[in-house]
Design a protein around this motif. Structure first.
Motif: not given
Length: 131
Positions: A28-57
């Protein structure tokens, strides 16, 4: 349901107790990635959104307790990079820093506990790194 018969005086009294807890399933929960394309290098930031699929919140305050970044999509699961949690700026958003050491397919795996839910929410998210 539990039924407890009781006698009070000459009368029989039946108490009916029902306890039902409603829990969500890990699906009932899902992680979504903001962007699937990233550059090679140090300090890459991965940002995810966790959503309750029942409510969409968005789901705030999940405890992320297992993270792994590896190159499994390109057949190199032993090629890993450390992952560090970063402060979040909005409810339901989770940020991580990692080093993307080479171009290709990367897999970000994580496990999370959500307050009040008995099951662990797990995700494996693939992304591409370009030179």
């Amino acid at each position: 349901m539990t039924v407890l018969p009781r006698r009070i005086g000459g009368c029989a009294l039946v108490l009916s107790l029902s306890a039902s807890a409603v829990w969500a399933d890990a699906d009932d929960y899902r992680f979504d990635l903001d962007s699937t394309d990233h550059q090679v290098g140090s300090g890459a930031v991965i940002e995810l959104l966790l959503t309750d699929l029942r409510s969409g919140q968005p789901v705030a305050d999940a405890v992320i307790y297992a993270t792994r970044m590896d190159m499994a999509p390109d057949g190199m699961a032993t090629m890993t990079s450390p992952v560090t949690a970063m402060p979040t700026e909005a409810p339901g958003r989770y940020r991580f820093a990692t080093d993307i050491t080479m171009a290709g397919g990367w897999r970000f795996s994580l496990a999370a506990k959500i307050q009040g839910e008995p099951e662990t929410v797990k995700a494996e998210i693939e992304l591409r790194a370009e030179p």
